[in-house]
Design a protein around this motif. Structure first.
Motif, PDB file in Angstrom:
ATOM      1  N   ASP A 145       0.958  -1.389  -0.153  1.00  0.00           N
ATOM      2  CA  ASP A 145      -0.071  -0.129   0.154  1.00  0.00           C
ATOM      3  C   ASP A 145       0.784   1.096  -0.027  1.00  0.00           C
ATOM      4  OD1 ASP A 145      -2.269  -1.658   0.173  1.00  0.00           O
ATOM      5  OD2 ASP A 145      -2.292  -1.442   2.250  1.00  0.00           O
ATOM      6  N   GLU A 146       1.829   1.476   0.833  1.00  0.00           N
ATOM      7  CA  GLU A 146       2.738   2.373   1.059  1.00  0.00           C
ATOM      8  C   GLU A 146       3.561   2.735  -0.150  1.00  0.00           C
ATOM      9  OE1 GLU A 146       3.861   4.409   3.885  1.00  0.00           O
ATOM     10  OE2 GLU A 146       1.891   3.693   4.733  1.00  0.00           O
ATOM     11  N   HIS A 147       3.930   1.883  -1.030  1.00  0.00           N
ATOM     12  CA  HIS A 147       4.675   1.841  -2.302  1.00  0.00           C
ATOM     13  C   HIS A 147       4.130   1.219  -3.386  1.00  0.00           C
ATOM     14  CE1 HIS A 147       7.662   3.352   0.525  1.00  0.00           C
ATOM     15  NE2 HIS A 147       7.940   2.331   1.048  1.00  0.00           N
ATOM     16  N   ARG A 148       2.833   1.434  -3.867  1.00  0.00           N
ATOM     17  CA  ARG A 148       2.099   0.804  -4.696  1.00  0.00           C
ATOM     18  C   ARG A 148       2.485   1.416  -6.196  1.00  0.00           C
ATOM     19  NH1 ARG A 148      -3.129  -1.593  -4.808  1.00  0.00           N
ATOM     20  NH2 ARG A 148      -3.519  -2.173  -7.186  1.00  0.00           N
ATOM     21  N   THR A 149       2.703   0.837  -7.005  1.00  0.00           N
ATOM     22  CA  THR A 149       3.147   1.250  -8.451  1.00  0.00           C
ATOM     23  C   THR A 149       2.062   0.427  -9.441  1.00  0.00           C
ATOM     24  OG1 THR A 149       4.722  -0.321  -9.288  1.00  0.00           O
ATOM     25  CG2 THR A 149       5.402   1.768  -7.928  1.00  0.00           C
ATOM     26  N   ASP A 150       1.785   1.261 -10.671  1.00  0.00           N
ATOM     27  CA  ASP A 150       0.872   0.587 -11.540  1.00  0.00           C
ATOM     28  C   ASP A 150       1.609  -0.792 -12.165  1.00  0.00           C
ATOM     29  OD1 ASP A 150      -0.867   2.617 -11.227  1.00  0.00           O
ATOM     30  OD2 ASP A 150       0.093   3.701 -12.853  1.00  0.00           O
ATOM     31  N   GLU A 151       2.750  -1.089 -12.083  1.00  0.00           N
ATOM     32  CA  GLU A 151       3.442  -2.179 -12.709  1.00  0.00           C
ATOM     33  C   GLU A 151       3.469  -3.357 -11.744  1.00  0.00           C
ATOM     34  OE1 GLU A 151       5.128   0.878 -12.306  1.00  0.00           O
ATOM     35  OE2 GLU A 151       4.620   1.550 -14.466  1.00  0.00           O
ATOM     36  N   LEU A 152       2.817  -3.273 -10.515  1.00  0.00           N
ATOM     37  CA  LEU A 152       3.048  -4.386  -9.574  1.00  0.00           C
ATOM     38  C   LEU A 152       2.326  -5.663  -9.922  1.00  0.00           C
ATOM     39  CD1 LEU A 152       3.482  -2.825  -6.106  1.00  0.00           C
ATOM     40  CD2 LEU A 152       5.224  -3.910  -7.547  1.00  0.00           C
ATOM     41  N   PRO A 153       1.217  -5.359 -10.477  1.00  0.00           N
ATOM     42  CA  PRO A 153      -0.059  -6.779 -10.424  1.00  0.00           C
ATOM     43  C   PRO A 153       0.787  -7.275 -11.811  1.00  0.00           C
ATOM     44  CG  PRO A 153      -1.360  -4.686 -10.453  1.00  0.00           C
ATOM     45  CD  PRO A 153       0.141  -4.195 -10.229  1.00  0.00           C
ATOM     46  N   GLU A 154       1.316  -6.908 -12.757  1.00  0.00           N
ATOM     47  CA  GLU A 154       2.070  -7.692 -13.807  1.00  0.00           C
ATOM     48  C   GLU A 154       3.212  -8.151 -13.360  1.00  0.00           C
ATOM     49  OE1 GLU A 154       3.465  -7.155 -18.583  1.00  0.00           O
ATOM     50  OE2 GLU A 154       2.315  -5.521 -17.518  1.00  0.00           O
TER      51      GLU A 154
END
Length: 251
Positions: free
Chosen positions: A38-47
């Motif tokens: 949550d603190e360091h979420r980026t758009d790339e993380l799911p992939e």
């Protein structure tokens, strides 16, 4: 120098208690933040999570970036209580999470330790298979709560009792039933000793960061890495906490 420990919302691990224990043993400042993802979420993380999925216990290649899998990983990031049953390449997750750390906190004098509600593993070149791990040392350091219960092997009687009860009732037996039926000591999901046991595994990541050393070879030391549950209980829940050499540093 600083250590930041990240909470995990869906497990029995108390990050604040672990941080207090660390502060009594190291000189560095220790801060606690909410969930790393949550603190360091980026758009790339799911992939990136999808790419880190272990496909087979005996296949080195990982990753399934099909749209449905990526969507699952998006939901798992938003609703961690729904995640589970997947093993991830720990080194690949580290590579995915490291760029998410803010630039100003990525220096060598700042260690990030993420308590994760995901199972992580490393590939064994010696036997050609994946092995679940409690922690993966490095930056950020990963400490897997499911790994505490699943990575070190339990007594064979535990697995037999679990299979037998599941066949009869369709569900896994409660921890108390297994502890009464199976000889030997072990930890299971939701164990009230989870936080106490994790203290040593978090310290292992800090020790590696401070000294460059890996695990201790002395069984019974909190910095050791037992492969069986009775060894985990002896190292993390029994006195003395440390071998003589590490007691000088952390005792």
């Amino acid at each position: 120098m600083a250590v930041t420990l990240y909470r995990t919302p869906t497990t029995a691990a108390d990050a604040d208690e672990i941080a207090d224990w660390l502060r009594d043993r190291i000189d560095e400042s220790v801060a606690v933040r909410d969930r790393f993802l949550d603190e360091h979420r980026t758009d790339e993380l799911p992939e990136r999570f999808a790419e880190a999925r272990v496909l087979s216990p005996f296949e080195r290649e990982t990753g399934n970036a099909m749209l449905g899998v990526v969507r699952y990983e998006e939901r798992a990031l938003d609703h961690p209580e729904r995640a589970g049953g997947v093993l991830y390449d720990g080194a690949a997750l580290q590579r995915a999470l490291n760029p998410a750390i803010p630039d100003g906190e990525r220096a060598l004098d700042h260690l990030h330790v993420a308590l994760l509600d995901r199972a992580v593993g490393t590939w064994g070149d010696h036997d050609g298979r994946w092995h679940k791990r409690v922690n993966v040392l490095g930056q950020p350091a990963l400490v897997s709560i499911p790994g505490l219960y699943e990575a070190p092997a339990k007594p064979e009687a535990y697995y037999e009792a679990k299979r037998k009860t599941a066949l009869l009732s369709g569900d896994a037996p409660p921890r108390e039933v297994l502890e009464n039926e199976v000889e030997g000591e072990f930890l299971v999901e939701g164990d009230p000793r989870t936080t106490e046991a994790l203290k040593g595994y978090v310290l292992q990541t800090v020790h590696c960061w401070r000294t460059g050393e890996g695990f201790c070879d002395e069984s019974g030391c909190r910095l050791s890495n037992p492969h069986r549950q009775p060894g985990v209980v002896a190292a993390q829940l029994r006195d003395p906490e440390f071998c003589e050499r590490h007691a000088e540093l952390y005792g």
